[in-house]
Write a protein that holds these residues in place. Structure first.
Motif, mmCIF file in Angstrom:
data_model
loop_
_atom_site.group_PDB
_atom_site.id
_atom_site.type_symbol
_atom_site.label_atom_id
_atom_site.label_comp_id
_atom_site.label_asym_id
_atom_site.label_seq_id
_atom_site.Cartn_x
_atom_site.Cartn_y
_atom_site.Cartn_z
ATOM 1 N N ARG A 90 0.707 -1.188 0.138
ATOM 2 C CA ARG A 90 0.262 -0.110 -0.533
ATOM 3 C C ARG A 90 1.085 1.187 0.500
ATOM 4 O O ARG A 90 2.261 1.345 0.737
ATOM 5 C CB ARG A 90 -0.780 0.095 1.001
ATOM 6 C CG ARG A 90 -2.322 -1.052 1.375
ATOM 7 C CD ARG A 90 -2.900 -1.028 2.315
ATOM 8 N NE ARG A 90 -3.796 -2.169 2.733
ATOM 9 C CZ ARG A 90 -5.260 -2.043 3.352
ATOM 10 N NH1 ARG A 90 -4.405 -1.217 5.069
ATOM 11 N NH2 ARG A 90 -5.543 -2.797 3.597
ATOM 12 N N GLY A 91 0.136 2.344 0.286
ATOM 13 C CA GLY A 91 0.672 3.673 -0.223
ATOM 14 C C GLY A 91 1.853 4.626 0.942
ATOM 15 O O GLY A 91 0.638 4.036 2.357
ATOM 16 N N GLY A 92 3.072 4.296 0.989
ATOM 17 C CA GLY A 92 4.204 4.746 2.270
ATOM 18 C C GLY A 92 4.915 4.189 2.897
ATOM 19 O O GLY A 92 5.364 4.591 3.648
ATOM 20 N N GLY A 93 4.381 2.280 2.130
ATOM 21 C CA GLY A 93 5.362 1.960 2.220
ATOM 22 C C GLY A 93 6.435 1.296 1.929
ATOM 23 O O GLY A 93 6.711 1.887 0.995
ATOM 24 N N GLY A 94 7.600 0.847 1.894
ATOM 25 C CA GLY A 94 8.486 0.455 1.092
ATOM 26 C C GLY A 94 9.807 1.365 0.712
ATOM 27 O O GLY A 94 9.844 2.904 1.983
ATOM 28 N N ARG A 95 9.807 2.108 -0.805
ATOM 29 C CA ARG A 95 10.818 2.417 -0.693
ATOM 30 C C ARG A 95 10.283 4.420 -1.137
ATOM 31 O O ARG A 95 10.915 5.098 -0.152
ATOM 32 C CB ARG A 95 11.518 2.293 -2.202
ATOM 33 C CG ARG A 95 11.937 3.826 -3.263
ATOM 34 C CD ARG A 95 13.471 3.603 -2.562
ATOM 35 N NE ARG A 95 13.749 2.294 -2.806
ATOM 36 C CZ ARG A 95 14.632 2.019 -3.762
ATOM 37 N NH1 ARG A 95 14.128 3.202 -4.594
ATOM 38 N NH2 ARG A 95 15.332 1.048 -4.016
ATOM 39 N N GLU A 96 8.616 4.902 -1.091
ATOM 40 C CA GLU A 96 8.082 5.772 -0.638
ATOM 41 C C GLU A 96 8.402 6.172 0.493
ATOM 42 O O GLU A 96 8.710 7.023 1.001
ATOM 43 C CB GLU A 96 7.004 5.752 -1.059
ATOM 44 C CG GLU A 96 5.935 7.053 -0.779
ATOM 45 C CD GLU A 96 3.748 6.474 -1.439
ATOM 46 O OE1 GLU A 96 3.572 7.935 -0.928
ATOM 47 O OE2 GLU A 96 3.729 5.689 -1.368
ATOM 48 N N GLY A 97 8.360 5.201 2.078
ATOM 49 C CA GLY A 97 8.034 5.487 3.335
ATOM 50 C C GLY A 97 9.702 5.647 3.199
ATOM 51 O O GLY A 97 10.273 6.835 4.545
ATOM 52 N N GLU A 98 10.706 4.891 2.881
ATOM 53 C CA GLU A 98 12.443 5.345 3.333
ATOM 54 C C GLU A 98 12.542 5.906 2.592
ATOM 55 O O GLU A 98 12.764 7.368 2.662
ATOM 56 C CB GLU A 98 12.899 4.142 2.104
ATOM 57 C CG GLU A 98 12.747 2.718 2.606
ATOM 58 C CD GLU A 98 13.300 2.001 2.057
ATOM 59 O OE1 GLU A 98 13.325 0.391 2.668
ATOM 60 O OE2 GLU A 98 13.429 1.496 1.060
ATOM 61 N N GLU A 99 12.256 6.503 1.678
ATOM 62 C CA GLU A 99 12.337 8.108 1.036
ATOM 63 C C GLU A 99 12.150 9.346 2.101
ATOM 64 O O GLU A 99 12.585 10.486 1.942
ATOM 65 C CB GLU A 99 12.171 8.639 -0.691
ATOM 66 C CG GLU A 99 12.723 7.489 -1.427
ATOM 67 C CD GLU A 99 14.468 7.328 -1.505
ATOM 68 O OE1 GLU A 99 13.993 8.787 -1.463
ATOM 69 O OE2 GLU A 99 14.893 6.960 -2.608
ATOM 70 N N LEU A 100 10.578 9.468 2.040
ATOM 71 C CA LEU A 100 9.902 10.432 3.101
ATOM 72 C C LEU A 100 10.648 10.279 4.459
ATOM 73 O O LEU A 100 11.337 11.879 5.094
ATOM 74 C CB LEU A 100 8.725 10.078 3.252
ATOM 75 C CG LEU A 100 7.893 11.112 4.353
ATOM 76 C CD1 LEU A 100 6.803 11.144 3.741
ATOM 77 C CD2 LEU A 100 7.997 11.263 5.543
ATOM 78 N N LEU A 101 11.262 9.198 4.784
ATOM 79 C CA LEU A 101 11.880 8.717 6.208
ATOM 80 C C LEU A 101 13.412 9.700 5.934
ATOM 81 O O LEU A 101 13.530 10.818 6.527
ATOM 82 C CB LEU A 101 12.345 8.134 6.792
ATOM 83 C CG LEU A 101 12.685 7.949 7.844
ATOM 84 C CD1 LEU A 101 11.841 8.116 8.890
ATOM 85 C CD2 LEU A 101 12.650 6.297 8.696
ATOM 86 N N ALA A 102 14.109 9.468 5.018
ATOM 87 C CA ALA A 102 15.592 10.054 4.467
ATOM 88 C C ALA A 102 15.453 11.192 4.703
ATOM 89 O O ALA A 102 15.978 11.718 4.956
ATOM 90 C CB ALA A 102 16.078 9.033 3.506
ATOM 91 N N ALA A 103 14.218 12.475 3.612
ATOM 92 C CA ALA A 103 14.899 13.278 3.513
ATOM 93 C C ALA A 103 13.530 13.988 4.951
ATOM 94 O O ALA A 103 14.028 15.146 5.108
ATOM 95 C CB ALA A 103 13.610 13.367 2.477
ATOM 96 N N ASP A 104 13.094 13.444 5.582
ATOM 97 C CA ASP A 104 12.751 13.933 7.123
ATOM 98 C C ASP A 104 14.153 14.375 7.657
ATOM 99 O O ASP A 104 14.472 14.783 8.653
ATOM 100 C CB ASP A 104 11.818 13.316 7.745
ATOM 101 C CG ASP A 104 10.856 13.951 8.935
ATOM 102 O OD1 ASP A 104 10.451 15.063 9.132
ATOM 103 O OD2 ASP A 104 11.709 13.387 9.918
ATOM 104 N N LEU A 105 15.241 13.020 8.282
ATOM 105 C CA LEU A 105 16.223 13.422 8.765
ATOM 106 C C LEU A 105 17.123 13.988 8.193
ATOM 107 O O LEU A 105 17.786 14.526 9.171
ATOM 108 C CB LEU A 105 16.796 11.841 8.632
ATOM 109 C CG LEU A 105 15.702 10.745 9.557
ATOM 110 C CD1 LEU A 105 16.588 9.511 9.363
ATOM 111 C CD2 LEU A 105 15.263 11.162 10.938
ATOM 112 N N VAL A 106 17.507 14.190 6.851
ATOM 113 C CA VAL A 106 18.299 14.992 6.479
ATOM 114 C C VAL A 106 17.987 16.613 6.408
ATOM 115 O O VAL A 106 18.775 17.553 7.078
ATOM 116 C CB VAL A 106 18.135 14.824 4.582
ATOM 117 C CG1 VAL A 106 19.166 15.823 4.023
ATOM 118 C CG2 VAL A 106 19.259 13.646 4.533
ATOM 119 N N GLY A 107 16.489 16.654 6.110
ATOM 120 C CA GLY A 107 16.207 18.383 6.372
ATOM 121 C C GLY A 107 15.805 18.689 8.248
ATOM 122 O O GLY A 107 16.417 19.501 8.629
#
Length: 310
Positions: free
Chosen positions: A293-310
């Protein structure tokens, strides 16, 4: 910080578990209406003589169950009291969806919950709502309302026989609340996998003793429990903060707990876990589907990475 459930939250969780449990009867098979069966009546459990086939149990949505959930307030938990809801928040919704995930309740629960207050009848369980969640739409053919985002959907052969699927060509961005509620369902499935693994390890005997006495089985059960508790803390915390980064992290941890937990549970059960009289293989199949479903896998990883970098 310690997160302690209130008495009202504990009661809510127990109520949802009790209602679903009474409806399910002996297990998850009591929550589906099989191919050709009445959509308002639960199906009997599949035969235990080895003759069950996946095609026999491709379900129809149990409308009676849907109305029971509506009467319980499952779909209207977060609606204001003035709009006919319970006026509760994300933490309470997470507890309810965790119980639904533990019981493998079939149907587009998240889509209908999110439609409550917008689609007439959704809050009461009279109308079933499907919607695109990432690239997938669940129960599209049996839904009364299919929300936008599902245009051009094509039927798929689902690995989970209790979740009919369609794929959409251009998925919309995932709703954070849908991501979190999916994480809650995954958490509930991981909890059930842990319960079943420990139960089997205690009762199944080999060489004159329970298999849970063997170190390899102990390690499997311990690892399932650790993943469950880590995911639980993350999901509950994300329900409190509502932060997109917290939700992404919770979803990744819950997906891992559900998929790996169900796989380890299968390992504990051995060949019995793959049989149709057991629900263990269904835990794994449902966890696989939800993880897409939406928000899992690569999508979730990218969002979390962007949040951590930001």
């Amino acid at each position: 910080m310690r997160f302690q459930l209130t008495d009202e939250q504990v009661e809510l969780r127990a109520t949802v578990r009790g209602v679903i449990g009474r409806r399910a009867g002996a297990g998850v098979w009591g929550l589906v209406a099989p191919r050709g069966g009445a959509a308002d009546r639960c199906s009997p459990a599949p035969p235990k003589n080895g003759t069950a086939r996946p095609g026999d149990f491709e379900p129809r949505l149990d409308r009676g169950l849907w109305r029971v959930l509506g009467e319980l307030g499952f779909f209207s938990l977060r609606l204001s009291e003035s709009d006919g809801g319970a006026g509760l928040g994300l933490p309470e919704a997470v507890l309810a969806f965790e119980e639904a995930g533990r019981a493998l309740v079939p149907g587009p629960l998240v889509a209908t919950h999110l439609a409550a207050g917008e689609v007439p009848g959704a809050a009461e369980g009279e109308v079933v709502v499907a919607a695109a969640d990432g690239r997938l739409v669940e129960w599209m053919d049996e839904a009364d309302v299919v929300r936008k985002g599902a245009e051009g959907a094509v039927a798929l052969k689902s690995v989970d026989p209790l979740t009919p699927l369609h794929r959409v060509p251009a998925p919309a961005p995932a709703d954070p609340v849908a991501v979190l509620l999916t994480a809650a369902e995954q958490l509930g499935t991981a909890v059930r996998a842990c319960e079943l693994a420990v139960q089997h390890a205690r009762t199944r005997e080999q060489f004159g003793q329970p298999i849970g006495a063997f170190q390899a089985v102990k390690h499997l059960c311990a690892e399932i429990l650790v993943r469950v508790e880590v995911a639980r803390v993350a999901v509950y915390a994300a329900a409190v903060t509502g932060d997109r980064g917290d939700i992404a992290a919770a979803r990744l941890l819950a997906d891992e707990a559900a998929v790996r937990g169900a796989r380890d549970c299968l390992q504990v059960h051995g060949g019995m876990g793959f049989t149709w009289e057991s629900e263990v293989h269904l835990l794994l199949k449902r966890a696989w589907v939800r993880a897409q479903r939406g928000g899992g896998g690569r999508e979730g990883e990218e969002l979390l990475a962007a949040d951590l970098v930001g």
